[in-house]
Design an enzyme around this catalytic site. Structure first.
Site, PDB file in Angstrom:
ATOM      1  N   GLY A  67      -8.888   3.386  -8.201  1.00 51.01           N
ATOM      2  CA  GLY A  67      -8.146   4.522  -8.722  1.00 51.01           C
ATOM      3  C   GLY A  67      -8.219   4.588 -10.236  1.00 51.01           C
ATOM      4  O   GLY A  67      -8.250   3.557 -10.917  1.00 51.01           O
ATOM      5  N   HIS A 126      -3.402   4.196  -2.482  1.00 55.56           N
ATOM      6  CA  HIS A 126      -4.369   3.299  -1.847  1.00 55.56           C
ATOM      7  C   HIS A 126      -5.045   3.973  -0.651  1.00 55.56           C
ATOM      8  O   HIS A 126      -6.268   3.864  -0.463  1.00 55.56           O
ATOM      9  CB  HIS A 126      -3.673   2.029  -1.346  1.00 55.56           C
ATOM     10  CG  HIS A 126      -3.078   1.184  -2.420  1.00 55.56           C
ATOM     11  ND1 HIS A 126      -1.720   1.047  -2.578  1.00 55.56           N
ATOM     12  CD2 HIS A 126      -3.637   0.416  -3.389  1.00 55.56           C
ATOM     13  CE1 HIS A 126      -1.468   0.223  -3.574  1.00 55.56           C
ATOM     14  NE2 HIS A 126      -2.616  -0.172  -4.093  1.00 55.56           N
ATOM     15  N   ASP A 159      -5.355   2.955 -13.100  1.00 53.33           N
ATOM     16  CA  ASP A 159      -5.628   1.743 -13.886  1.00 53.33           C
ATOM     17  C   ASP A 159      -6.957   1.943 -14.614  1.00 53.33           C
ATOM     18  O   ASP A 159      -7.973   1.352 -14.242  1.00 53.33           O
ATOM     19  CB  ASP A 159      -5.664   0.527 -12.970  1.00 53.33           C
ATOM     20  CG  ASP A 159      -4.319   0.264 -12.309  1.00 53.33           C
ATOM     21  OD1 ASP A 159      -3.382  -0.113 -13.023  1.00 53.33           O
ATOM     22  OD2 ASP A 159      -4.211   0.452 -11.082  1.00 53.33           O
ATOM     23  N   LEU A 168       0.819  -1.208   0.000  1.00 51.58           N
ATOM     24  CA  LEU A 168       0.000   0.000   0.000  1.00 51.58           C
ATOM     25  C   LEU A 168       0.854   1.260   0.000  1.00 51.58           C
ATOM     26  O   LEU A 168       1.896   1.335   0.644  1.00 51.58           O
ATOM     27  CB  LEU A 168      -0.920   0.008   1.231  1.00 51.58           C
ATOM     28  CG  LEU A 168      -1.883  -1.174   1.373  1.00 51.58           C
ATOM     29  CD1 LEU A 168      -2.818  -0.956   2.559  1.00 51.58           C
ATOM     30  CD2 LEU A 168      -2.697  -1.396   0.096  1.00 51.58           C
TER      31      LEU A 168
END
Length: 283
Positions: A149, A39, A152, A35
């Site tokens: 997020g 994240h 991606d 993380l």
């Protein structure tokens, strides 16, 4: 207070059932661990919109088409739990592979269309692995909302289409890409960059922003993108896997910037594959 860690589907469902009895809204942030602030920003957004937030940690073997990449992926459960505790997540779900893929598991979720091209062309089977594990996590957690997020971006489209097509009652919440001060998009892979390559890495985002600015003038995409690829390679990247202009809403390829779009790129730097994307709007 440390974040509670749950490892079995039975305990997960028991806890979520109790939350349901209390009338609480549940959010989930699926991760493969390692993380970083990107994240944690998803978790903070989830905490603003849901009463209880589950962070999942599962390094999914089905989405790695390269065994070496799977072996090299960082596994940092202890550090991840320490990062989550002060943020306020209510559960870290860390299932064994047998909880996700029990013996005899033989089902694959495959999303066509939005999974094709871009990363889908270069990582065979990757998005089948993503869609399968995310469908499992949605059904196991029974969450009302899931937070992903935008870094991606193709994955985000795959997940949204999968949930819609399978009638999974969950709201997908996209969250903006988080960047370092020099513009590099946060990624768990960044820790694998040498100091020299880390200094070069922000050139990827810089090339995207420069290309987006040129495309606003109505220029044809191909010469603008060809110039951007040349500049990325000149900066020190060994290979540009793709750099494309795609429509924001359905990822269709575009020749000119005539509607909201995304510039998406994947490139190798010192053996590390980096991806990024930025929104591009016509003037």
């Amino acid at each position: 207070m440390s974040v509670p860690i749950v490892r079995t589907l039975a305990e997960l469902r028991s806890t979520v059932a109790e939350w349901r009895r209390e009338g609480l809204k549940v959010g989930v942030v699926p991760t493969m661990g390692a993380l970083h602030e990107g994240h944690l920003s998803l978790v903070r957004t989830a905490l603003e919109q849901a009463d209880r937030v589950i962070v999942t940690l599962f390094v999914n073997p089905k989405q790695f088409n390269n065994p070496a990449d799977l072996a090299a992926y960082p596994r940092t459960e202890k550090e991840d739990a320490a990062k989550l505790s002060p943020v306020g997540a209510h559960m870290l779900y860390v299932p064994d592979a047998s909880e996700i893929y029990p013996q005899g598991f033989s089902t694959t979720v495959s999303v066509s269309g939005v999974s094709e091209g871009l990363c889908g062309a270069h990582r065979p089977g990757h998005f089948d692995g993503v869609a399968t594990v995310v469908a499992k996590l949605f059904l196991q957690t029974g969450a009302d909302m899931a937070f992903f997020g935008e870094k991606d971006f193709q994955q985000l489209h795959v997940v949204k289409r999968m949930a819609r097509d399978l009638d999974i009652a969950i709201t997908i919440v996209p969250c903006p890409t988080v960047r370092e001060a020099d513009g590099l998009a946060l990624s768990s892979r960044n820790v694998r960059l040498s100091p020299q390559d880390r200094a070069i890495a922000p050139k990827l985002a810089q090339a995207l922003f420069a290309a987006a600015e040129k495309l606003r003038d109505g220029r044809l995409a191909k010469p603008v993108l060809d110039h951007a690829i040349t500049s990325i390679q000149a900066a020190g990247f060994s290979e540009v896997e793709y750099l494309e202009l795609r429509a924001e809403d359905d990822l269709q390829p575009m020749d000119t910037l005539d509607r909201p779009a995304r510039l998406l790129v994947a490139a190798f730097l010192g053996g590390v594959r980096l991806i990024d994307n930025i929104p591009a709007q016509p003037s």
